[in-house]
Write a protein that holds these residues in place. Structure first.
Motif, short mmCIF file in Angstrom:
data_model
loop_
_atom_site.label_atom_id
_atom_site.label_comp_id
_atom_site.label_asym_id
_atom_site.label_seq_id
_atom_site.Cartn_x
_atom_site.Cartn_y
_atom_site.Cartn_z
N HIS A 167 40.19 50.64 -61.66
CA HIS A 167 38.96 50.59 -60.88
C HIS A 167 38.00 49.54 -61.45
CE1 HIS A 167 39.81 55.04 -59.68
NE2 HIS A 167 40.49 54.17 -58.94
N ILE A 168 37.85 49.55 -62.79
CA ILE A 168 36.95 48.59 -63.43
C ILE A 168 37.47 47.16 -63.22
CG2 ILE A 168 35.89 47.89 -65.61
CD1 ILE A 168 34.98 50.62 -64.59
N LEU A 169 38.79 47.00 -63.37
CA LEU A 169 39.38 45.67 -63.22
C LEU A 169 39.12 45.13 -61.81
CD1 LEU A 169 42.72 44.39 -64.59
CD2 LEU A 169 42.26 44.09 -62.16
N PHE A 170 39.42 45.93 -60.81
CA PHE A 170 39.23 45.47 -59.43
C PHE A 170 37.75 45.28 -59.08
CE2 PHE A 170 43.56 47.24 -58.69
CZ PHE A 170 44.14 46.05 -58.25
N GLN A 171 36.87 46.03 -59.73
CA GLN A 171 35.45 45.87 -59.47
C GLN A 171 34.97 44.47 -59.88
OE1 GLN A 171 32.96 48.75 -61.50
NE2 GLN A 171 31.12 47.48 -61.27
N PHE A 172 35.34 44.05 -61.08
CA PHE A 172 34.90 42.73 -61.55
C PHE A 172 35.71 41.60 -60.90
CE2 PHE A 172 32.90 45.36 -64.70
CZ PHE A 172 31.75 44.65 -65.03
N LEU A 173 36.98 41.88 -60.63
CA LEU A 173 37.79 40.86 -59.96
C LEU A 173 37.28 40.62 -58.54
CD1 LEU A 173 40.22 39.00 -60.19
CD2 LEU A 173 41.67 40.86 -59.35
N ALA A 174 36.86 41.71 -57.87
CA ALA A 174 36.32 41.56 -56.51
C ALA A 174 35.04 40.73 -56.52
CB ALA A 174 36.05 42.94 -55.91
N GLU A 175 34.23 40.95 -57.56
CA GLU A 175 32.99 40.17 -57.66
C GLU A 175 33.30 38.69 -57.87
OE1 GLU A 175 29.04 39.94 -60.55
OE2 GLU A 175 30.21 41.81 -60.42
N SER A 176 34.29 38.41 -58.73
CA SER A 176 34.68 37.01 -58.97
C SER A 176 35.23 36.36 -57.71
CB SER A 176 35.73 36.95 -60.09
OG SER A 176 35.24 37.47 -61.29
N LEU A 177 36.10 37.08 -57.01
CA LEU A 177 36.71 36.50 -55.82
C LEU A 177 35.70 36.33 -54.69
CD1 LEU A 177 40.18 38.33 -55.74
CD2 LEU A 177 39.67 35.98 -56.45
N THR A 178 34.73 37.24 -54.62
CA THR A 178 33.69 37.10 -53.61
C THR A 178 32.88 35.83 -53.84
OG1 THR A 178 33.53 39.51 -53.37
CG2 THR A 178 31.68 38.19 -52.56
N ILE A 179 32.48 35.62 -55.10
CA ILE A 179 31.76 34.39 -55.44
C ILE A 179 32.64 33.17 -55.14
CG2 ILE A 179 30.80 33.04 -57.36
CD1 ILE A 179 29.97 35.69 -58.64
N THR A 180 33.93 33.28 -55.48
CA THR A 180 34.84 32.16 -55.29
C THR A 180 34.96 31.77 -53.82
OG1 THR A 180 36.15 32.75 -57.24
CG2 THR A 180 37.23 31.39 -55.57
N PHE A 181 35.20 32.73 -52.96
CA PHE A 181 35.48 32.40 -51.57
C PHE A 181 34.21 32.09 -50.77
CE2 PHE A 181 39.55 34.34 -52.62
CZ PHE A 181 40.40 33.39 -52.07
N ILE A 182 33.08 32.68 -51.15
CA ILE A 182 31.83 32.25 -50.51
C ILE A 182 31.51 30.80 -50.91
CG2 ILE A 182 29.33 32.62 -50.39
CD1 ILE A 182 29.84 35.60 -50.63
N GLY A 183 31.69 30.52 -52.21
CA GLY A 183 31.51 29.14 -52.66
C GLY A 183 32.50 28.20 -52.00
N GLY A 184 33.74 28.69 -51.81
CA GLY A 184 34.75 27.88 -51.15
C GLY A 184 34.39 27.56 -49.72
N ALA A 185 33.88 28.55 -49.00
CA ALA A 185 33.48 28.33 -47.60
C ALA A 185 32.35 27.31 -47.53
CB ALA A 185 33.03 29.65 -46.97
N LEU A 186 31.39 27.43 -48.46
CA LEU A 186 30.30 26.44 -48.49
C LEU A 186 30.84 25.05 -48.84
CD1 LEU A 186 27.59 28.56 -50.37
CD2 LEU A 186 27.68 28.02 -47.93
N GLY A 187 31.84 25.00 -49.73
CA GLY A 187 32.42 23.72 -50.11
C GLY A 187 33.15 23.05 -48.95
N VAL A 188 33.86 23.84 -48.14
CA VAL A 188 34.55 23.28 -46.97
C VAL A 188 33.54 22.72 -45.98
CG1 VAL A 188 35.98 23.85 -44.97
CG2 VAL A 188 36.60 24.72 -47.24
N ILE A 189 32.44 23.46 -45.77
CA ILE A 189 31.39 22.97 -44.89
C ILE A 189 30.81 21.66 -45.42
CG2 ILE A 189 29.08 23.46 -43.97
CD1 ILE A 189 29.86 26.44 -43.98
N LEU A 190 30.61 21.60 -46.74
CA LEU A 190 30.11 20.38 -47.36
C LEU A 190 31.10 19.23 -47.18
CD1 LEU A 190 28.11 18.84 -49.18
CD2 LEU A 190 29.33 19.78 -51.18
N ALA A 191 32.39 19.52 -47.32
CA ALA A 191 33.42 18.48 -47.17
C ALA A 191 33.42 17.93 -45.74
CB ALA A 191 34.79 19.05 -47.52
N TYR A 192 33.30 18.81 -44.74
CA TYR A 192 33.23 18.35 -43.35
C TYR A 192 31.99 17.48 -43.13
CZ TYR A 192 37.10 20.85 -41.13
OH TYR A 192 38.35 21.26 -40.73
N ALA A 193 30.87 17.90 -43.71
CA ALA A 193 29.64 17.13 -43.55
C ALA A 193 29.79 15.73 -44.15
CB ALA A 193 28.47 17.87 -44.19
N VAL A 194 30.40 15.66 -45.34
CA VAL A 194 30.60 14.36 -45.98
C VAL A 194 31.55 13.49 -45.18
CG1 VAL A 194 31.53 13.21 -48.03
CG2 VAL A 194 30.08 15.23 -48.29
#
Length: 423
Positions: free
Chosen positions: A331-358
């Motif tokens: 439970h603890i492992l998935f809790q922190f892993l979920a937080e990391s992956l959430t940050i990762t994929f939200i940042g990834g989505a913003l990065g893709v938008i940035l790439a399209y803009a560039v």
């Protein structure tokens, strides 16, 4: 089965809720970490799209001249063969065109070519342009395109029609801004009617490809003796272009009594060899750019790992309370892993938008147009396709898992008693 899916959905919802709460509690830190991941994935996407754009530019350059095409040019033998001594010149005739057509079924279209540097005259203007006589199918073989009028056809060829199709630069030189269709020009004194004007093709250096005058092959006999050909052009469909070239050499070697391995006796220009070489270069470039992008994204991953390790340290007592209340290590492992992956994929989505803009803002990057005229299609455009996004997503997922797993495992292995004592 339904109960299991319900428990899984509930667990995922709880994990995301906890991750969102932790991210909201540390907004500035979360935002900076997302920015690092966004910059990393934008770099990956842009570098991969640059590789795609380079490959597309190279394909456009070769498509300008026709890709699955071969040019056979007679030379002079350099090896003894078939009772013939070295140094004998080869001469092609229309019989060779028929022989290649009969013996090599892979050939789709074939044309003889007779060319000459001729004086082209219109009213008081006279220029020296290259004149070439071909069958009408040269239009497809050489990937020509019309800007105005029409290309000569089989009827023109049969009737020795005195018609001509001229290149875009030839039209400008002879007629300036005036209409050229229907006008008559003189080719070494032979009067022909202009029936078509070709679109401008990519033209590098001193290449005069846009100044060429095309005549029906039978009409060309009024300009020069066409019994002996200057070259033979044909296109094909088979992917085995090396075997096809070998077959052409073998057939012609039997007829003209030269060694098939004698490259000087008969030159075969095979554009697909260069296309294949550029394809290999493009693949290597994509791998290199993908590796560089992954390293850049890895820097963002290291930042994410450091932030999550700090988060584990700050929330040590919270972890101890959760374990004391019955939370398992998973439970603890998935809790922190979920937080990391959430940050990762939200940042990834913003990065893709940035790439399209560039990519949209950059537009076209100069490549071949710096060396050639009418070569905008040979420049690089940042091409973000589905394959690029899939590869970038896989790289992002790998970096996110590695970066999030280390702090998550550390959090899951904390001793509950020591964690509760932590100040």
């Amino acid at each position: 089965m339904i109960g299991n899916w319900t428990r899984v959905n509930t667990m995922l919802r709880d994990l995301l809720t906890e991750a969102y709460g932790a991210m909201r509690h540390n907004r500035r830190r979360t935002a900076l970490t997302m920015l690092g991941m966004a910059w990393g994935i934008a770099t990956v996407v842009l570098l991969l799209s640059y590789g795609n754009g380079f490959g597309q530019a190279a394909a456009n350059i070769f498509a300008n001249f026709g890709t699955k095409m071969m040019i056979v040019i007679p030379g002079r033998s350099s090896m003894q063969a078939g009772g013939q001594k070295a140094g004998v010149p080869l001469r092609f005739t229309l019989d060779d065109v028929d022989m290649l057509t009969s013996n090599i079924p892979q050939i789709v279209q074939i044309t003889p070519e007779a060319d000459k540097q001729a004086n082209i005259q219109y009213e008081t203007r006279t220029f020296a342009f290259n004149v070439t006589g071909n069958y009408p199918n040269v239009f497809s073989i050489r990937a020509l395109k019309l800007a105005q009028g029409r290309f000569y056809n089989a009827q023109d060829e049969t009737q020795h029609a005195r018609v001509a199709v001229i290149g875009s630069e030839a039209k400008e030189k002879l007629f300036s801004g005036r209409n050229a269709l229907g006008e008559r020009i003189r080719v070494d004194g032979l009067s022909v009617e202009v029936i078509g004007i070709l679109s401008a093709k990519m033209q590098a250096g001193d290449d005069n490809i846009n100044r060429v005058i095309y005549l029906p092959f039978t009409t060309m006999s009024g300009v020069k003796d066409t019994h002996y050909l200057d070259s033979i052009w044909f296109n094909y469909e088979t992917p085995a272009y090396e075997d096809l070239e070998h077959a052409v050499r073998s057939v012609m070697a039997v007829e003209h009594k030269f060694d098939p391995t004698d490259r000087r006796a008969m030159m075969v220009f095979n554009l697909m060899q260069q296309v294949h070489q550029f394809e290999m270069i493009t693949i290597g470039l994509k791998i290199l750019l993908g590796f560089i992008g992954t390293l850049t994204l890895g820097i963002g991953g290291v930042g994410l790992m450091n932030i999550m390790l700090v988060s584990v340290t700050q929330r040590t007592r919270e972890i101890g309370v959760e374990k004391a209340l019955g939370a398992r290590r998973s439970h603890i492992l998935f809790q922190f892993l979920a937080e990391s992956l959430t940050i990762t994929f939200i940042g990834g989505a913003l990065g893709v938008i940035l790439a399209y803009a560039v990519s949209f803002s950059v537009g076209r990057l100069t490549l071949y147009s710096a060396m050639a005229k009418n070569a905008d299609a040979g420049d690089i455009r940042l091409v973000i396709d589905a394959g690029t996004l899939i590869v970038a997503t896989l790289i992002l997922a790998g970096v996110g898992l590695v970066s999030g797993m280390v702090p998550a495992v550390r959090a899951s292995r904390l001793d509950p008693i020591e964690a509760l004592r932590y100040e």
